[in-house]
Design an enzyme around this catalytic site. Structure first.
Site, PDB file in Angstrom:
ATOM      1  NE  ARG A 105      29.161 -10.293  10.778  1.00 38.02           N
ATOM      2  CZ  ARG A 105      28.709  -9.192  10.159  1.00 38.02           C
ATOM      3  NH1 ARG A 105      28.373  -9.261   8.878  1.00 38.02           N
ATOM      4  NH2 ARG A 105      28.613  -8.051  10.801  1.00 38.02           N
ATOM      5  NE  ARG A 144      33.307   1.042   4.060  1.00 38.67           N
ATOM      6  CZ  ARG A 144      33.674  -0.099   4.636  1.00 38.67           C
ATOM      7  NH1 ARG A 144      34.804  -0.691   4.278  1.00 38.67           N
ATOM      8  NH2 ARG A 144      32.913  -0.657   5.558  1.00 38.67           N
ATOM      9  CG  HIS A 180      29.763  -4.659  13.366  1.00 36.38           C
ATOM     10  ND1 HIS A 180      28.564  -3.996  13.500  1.00 36.38           N
ATOM     11  CD2 HIS A 180      29.665  -5.390  12.223  1.00 36.38           C
ATOM     12  CE1 HIS A 180      27.767  -4.302  12.482  1.00 36.38           C
ATOM     13  NE2 HIS A 180      28.398  -5.161  11.697  1.00 36.38           N
ATOM     14  CG  HIS A 181      29.564 -10.362  14.014  1.00 34.29           C
ATOM     15  ND1 HIS A 181      28.245 -10.381  13.652  1.00 34.29           N
ATOM     16  CD2 HIS A 181      29.956 -11.667  14.062  1.00 34.29           C
ATOM     17  CE1 HIS A 181      27.851 -11.633  13.475  1.00 34.29           C
ATOM     18  NE2 HIS A 181      28.873 -12.428  13.718  1.00 34.29           N
ATOM     19  CD  GLU A 192      31.638  -3.913   4.541  1.00 28.53           C
ATOM     20  OE1 GLU A 192      32.414  -4.661   3.958  1.00 28.53           O
ATOM     21  OE2 GLU A 192      31.362  -4.008   5.746  1.00 28.53           O
ATOM     22  CG  HIS A 246      31.551  -2.032  10.667  1.00 29.47           C
ATOM     23  ND1 HIS A 246      31.730  -0.868   9.947  1.00 29.47           N
ATOM     24  CD2 HIS A 246      30.808  -2.850   9.873  1.00 29.47           C
ATOM     25  CE1 HIS A 246      31.117  -0.987   8.772  1.00 29.47           C
ATOM     26  NE2 HIS A 246      30.559  -2.181   8.705  1.00 29.47           N
ATOM     27  NE  ARG A 290      31.746  -5.518   7.820  1.00 27.66           N
ATOM     28  CZ  ARG A 290      30.536  -5.913   8.197  1.00 27.66           C
ATOM     29  NH1 ARG A 290      30.404  -6.669   9.274  1.00 27.66           N
ATOM     30  NH2 ARG A 290      29.481  -5.561   7.505  1.00 27.66           N
TER      31      ARG A 290
END
Length: 925
Positions: free
Chosen positions: A899, A735, A859-860, A732, A719, A756
């Site tokens: 993602r 932004r 992050h993921h 997010e 991220h 991302r």
């Protein structure tokens, strides 16, 4: 019926000739349910509609007349003409049911918290902070602004008339602005609006005068004008009862149709002269003039049953306002007319049936009335169970007293020596657990660790008591048996458990961490969905096909098309599934990779994670779903190709076999397992992670023991906006709300709304390998997540770009040019420099200005076990493992190589529901 009872239910005429069908009114009570901008939503309309009818009059909660005047979150406003349409819907449904509709209007003055008005300074008669901890020092209104404020009250009255209300109640109580002008404590002005009692009375009299003027211009004489007052102040100097009587005589001389006596109980005595037990209403009746006696007086507080109302009438009140009882019983008047005897509590499973909005349900006033009736079917061994409460600073003992059907008491052992802060939080969490009759309640804000430690201790006591009861019944504890076992308490696990329970199966949830929430509780942006009801309400035109294509593009076309199609098709239904369970995501923003606003979040713009988990946990408790915390699943047991149970190990090192027909694995990803991350992505060695420490990939390993296949394990997302010293994710939605990214040189360097992976790569390519997310007060005002960043000390702020540049050691010339270029792009809605096409909401030009230093973090994990279109886990031969289901980040394939922000929350809810439904069906069949 007695004469008093006859008077209670027979019509009552106000001084202007208007007839109320009875003397009962619904008191104005804060619901905290409005949209972030103070507009009305459907939930609020339904709330008032459900309570109108038999009651004579409904006084709708206070509306702020100015955007600096809201005194609580979720307040509704009447500060501009755009608000008329929504308020008119409330007036309409009340009047259609046969009740009068009155709207209360107010300004909070110095009682307003800066965070509720975008960090601006509250206004008041004088620059004196309210005598309470942490109160902000307000700005004194100028003489011209005082006159302007009176005009704003007048405009609010006009709007109430145009919205179709039968009257207004001027809120001159609760230490809000009107009372502040009359109080010698808060008003220390030396102009015409302060000083003498007569001067201090000018403001409330001027508000009443302009109200009359607006009624004469825009309504007819039947329009009702009421005034609410607080009879005393404790402060020195402060308003005393004779001061109040002086003001009320003046108000009565100008003309009022009723007075609303604002006290906690109808028969409350003085809070100043505590030696005198005489109810203030008796003093009022004795002291009022003949003229004041012509104005009906309304009492409020402590009215639950008919006898309470009768006693109030007997002491001199003409009208009775009913508060909490009308929340607990929408048909309260009918029940009283039927001479029912009522107890003031709310069954925890009845929120929807009682039409109580979710924000009001979580309001302290209502939470104190909630009782969990669901534990009545469980059997406990009565007695006292002693458990440890352990957090970073304490190791204490508590005695948990249990009865056969629930929790009787929770007490600290006498020789425990906690600090004062712990004692404060303990009393709050203790009350919440006792009121809910369940340990699964919200933690105390600011004391999460202590709260979770107490909840854990109570949970362990309940488990031991249940086991003891089993032994007492049969002599030997038998293996526990459930239709469905859910592993993991993030959003996917909780959604699965709730759906499986709703489908008629017994459910156990197992969580290895000491708290519920998983990684979901850290989610910030929102939940993506296309073609939703909330998009239509806001006039947003979207399509599932566009949502599919943008998710596919974001995932670099590596997404599993079957899973992605199910995800897109079922997203709107998942939004409604949440709404049906009191978790409404009705505000909408956007995230990187999306071309349209489709990221659904709470109405107040707050982070989605905590709101989501809180709502899901309440649903869990309502359904009496069992939860084991601090308990690891060591094995999913199977015979042949069929799941038959799970082995668990608790934190006391006790092993247990649980028999089940179906397992839903919802344990999340492996971002917090650095060894596993580096195994698949050596280039991410040394990166921080935004994930909670339980995200270690344990569920993947459990399913691999059954032969489960995996996919996309090397697809790990970083991220772009992570505060590196705390590993805290900067949402997010910031932004998406209009913020930009600038380098240490003060320049934009990439399209902030790109996916991302690309934004992260652009930051890593900078010489300094970090950047600043920069925004202004406009963006802060619409994104409540910023308040948490401020509280955590992550934000640098300044009143001007120049001052901000100095604090960040950024080149001022570059920064000013950057802001100017971006603001031009916003004006033109064309970002020629970087091709940004979304979230060009407004110029960044209103101070204060803010910046947070960020860099990418793990992050993921897009990879995980393989499932089919039914959420069933597949083995390496792509065959179903019978009884094994999976949902959430433990699953691979849905998001491909990257993602999209907002898709994870959608993923966990959509596939959590599906996994729970199918697991329940397989267990039943």
């Amino acid at each position: 019926m007695s004469d008093i009872t006859d008077r209670l239910f027979t019509p009552f005429q106000l001084p202007n000739g208007v007839e109320l069908k009875n003397r009962l009114l619904m008191a104005p009570m804060t619901t905290c349910t409005g949209f972030y901008d103070g507009t009305v939503n459907k939930e609020l309309i339904e709330y008032y509609q459900a309570r109108a009818g038999s009651i004579g009059t409904v006084i709708v909660e206070c509306c702020f007349i100015d955007n600096l005047g809201l005194a609580f979150p979720g307040a509704i406003g009447i500060d501009n003409d755009d608000k008329i349409e929504g308020l008119a819907k409330i007036a309409k449904v009340i009047k259609e049911k046969g009740s009068k509709a009155i709207l209360q209007i107010y300004h909070g003055g110095r009682m307003v918290e800066p965070k509720l008005i975008g960090g601006q300074t509250p206004v008041a008669p004088s620059a004196l902070a309210a005598p309470r901890d942490g109160a902000a020092t307000p700005r004194a209104l100028s003489t011209a602004e005082v006159a302007g404020m009176i005009t704003k009250f007048g405009e609010a009255v006009r709007r109430a008339i145009e919205a179709g209300f039968d009257g207004v109640e001027i809120h001159g109580a609760n230490t809000y602005l009107i009372q502040q002008f009359y109080s010698p404590n808060s008003n220390q002005r030396d102009d015409e609006w302060g000083g003498s009692r007569d001067n201090r009375a000018k403001f409330p009299l001027a508000v009443l005068e302009i109200t009359h003027q607006m009624v004469q211009q825009h309504a007819d004489p039947s329009f009702i004008i009421g005034y609410r007052f607080s009879p005393e102040e404790m402060e020195v100097p402060g308003i005393r009862f004779d001061d109040t009587m002086y003001l009320l005589e003046k108000l009565a001389a100008r003309g009022l149709h009723y007075l609303h006596f604002s006290v906690g109980h109808t028969l409350r005595p003085s809070i100043v002269d505590t030696t005198d037990p005489t109810p203030l209403i008796q003093k009022y009746v004795a002291m009022r003039s003949a003229q004041l006696a012509q104005v009906p007086v309304m009492g409020v507080g402590g009215v639950v049953n008919q006898c309470d109302a009768e006693v109030a009438l007997d002491h001199g009140y003409d009208l009775i306002a009913v508060g909490k009882a009308t929340i607990a019983y929408p048909d309260w008047t009918d029940r009283i007319m039927a001479q029912q005897s009522l107890e003031l509590f709310i069954d925890s499973s009845k929120r929807e049936a009682l039409t109580i909005p979710e924000p009001l349900w979580r309001f302290s006033l209502v939470e104190a009335m909630i009782r969990d009736m669901s534990m009545s079917g469980k059997k406990f061994m009565a007695g006292v169970f002693q458990e440890k409460v352990v957090d970073e600073s304490h190791e204490l003992l508590v005695n948990v007293s249990l009865e056969s059907d629930g929790i009787k008491n929770i007490e600290l052992v006498a020789d425990s020596q906690p600090d004062a802060a712990f004692l404060d939080s303990f009393e709050i969490i203790r009350s919440r657990i006792l009121d809910a009759n369940s340990p699964h309640v919200d933690a105390v804000t600011g004391a999460t660790t202590q709260s979770e430690a107490v909840k854990k201790a109570v949970s362990k006591a309940l488990a031991k008591s249940t086991k003891a009861a089993q032994l007492a019944d049969g002599g030997e504890a038998k293996p526990q048996q459930y239709d469905v076992v859910v592993i993991g308490t993030g959003g996917a696990g909780l959604a699965a458990a709730i759906q499986a329970s709703d489908d008629g199966t017994s459910v156990l949830v197992v969580e290895k961490m000491p708290v519920i929430g998983g990684n979901t509780i850290k989610a910030s942006a929102g939940m993506n969905a296309a073609e939703t009801r909330f998009q239509r309400i806001k006039g947003i035109s979207d399509s599932k096909e566009l949502f599919y294509q943008e998710s596919l593009k974001g995932g670099q076309h590596k997404n599993n098309p079957v899973l992605l199609q199910y995800f897109v098709d079922n997203a709107p239904e998942a939004i409604e599934w949440l709404a049906d369970r009191g978790i409404e995501l009705n505000d909408i923003t956007t995230t990187g990779g999306m071309s349209i606003d489709r990221t659904h979040r709470p109405a107040d713009g707050s982070a989605v994670g905590g709101y989501l988990i809180s709502g899901l946990v309440k649903n869990l408790t309502q359904r009496a779903i069992d939860v084991m915390l601090d308990t690891s699943v060591t094995e999913i047991v199977s015979e042949g190709n069929q799941v038959t149970g799970v082995r668990v190990l608790n934190d006391d090192n006790e092993e247990q076999l649980i028999i089940t027909k179906a397992v839903v694995v919802a344990t999340g990803g492996f971002s917090a397992n650095s060894e596993m991350v580096v195994k698949y992505r050596p280039d991410l060695d040394g990166f921080v992670t935004t994930n909670h420490k339980g995200a270690t990939g344990g569920g993947i390993a459990l399913l691999q023991q059954l032969g489960a296949d995996t996919v996309d394990m090397g697809e790990i997302q970083i991220h772009p906006t992570v505060e590196q010293t705390t590993s805290y994710l900067i949402s997010e939605s910031i932004r998406g709300g209009g913020a930009i990214l600038v380098s240490q040189q003060g320049k934009r360097f990439h399209n902030e709304m790109d996916t991302r992976d690309k934004v992260s790569a652009a930051i890593i390519a900078l010489p300094e390998k970090y950047a600043y997310i920069m925004f202004d007060e406009q963006i802060r005002a619409k994104n409540k997540a910023v308040e948490e960043y401020l509280a955590r000390g992550l934000v640098v702020s300044a009143e001007s770009p120049k001052a901000l540049a100095e604090k960040l050691d950024i080149d001022l010339h570059n920064l000013l040019a950057t802001l100017e270029n971006f603001n031009v792009a916003v004006e033109k809605q064309v970002d020629e420099e970087f091709g940004r096409r979304t979230a060009l909401r407004h110029p960044i030009n209103q101070g204060p200005f803010y910046a947070i230093r960020i860099a990418p973090g793990v992050h993921h994990t897009m990879g995980g076990v393989v499932i089919n279109g039914e959420s069933a886990v597949l083995n390496s031969d792509q065959q179903v493992i019978n009884g094994a289901w999976a949902a959430g980040e433990v699953v691979g394939g849905i998001h491909g190589a990257n993602r999209i922000g907002g898709n994870a929350v959608a993923d966990i809810i959509i596939f959590g529901i599906q996994a729970g439904r199918n697991a329940a069906a397989s267990a039943r069949g």
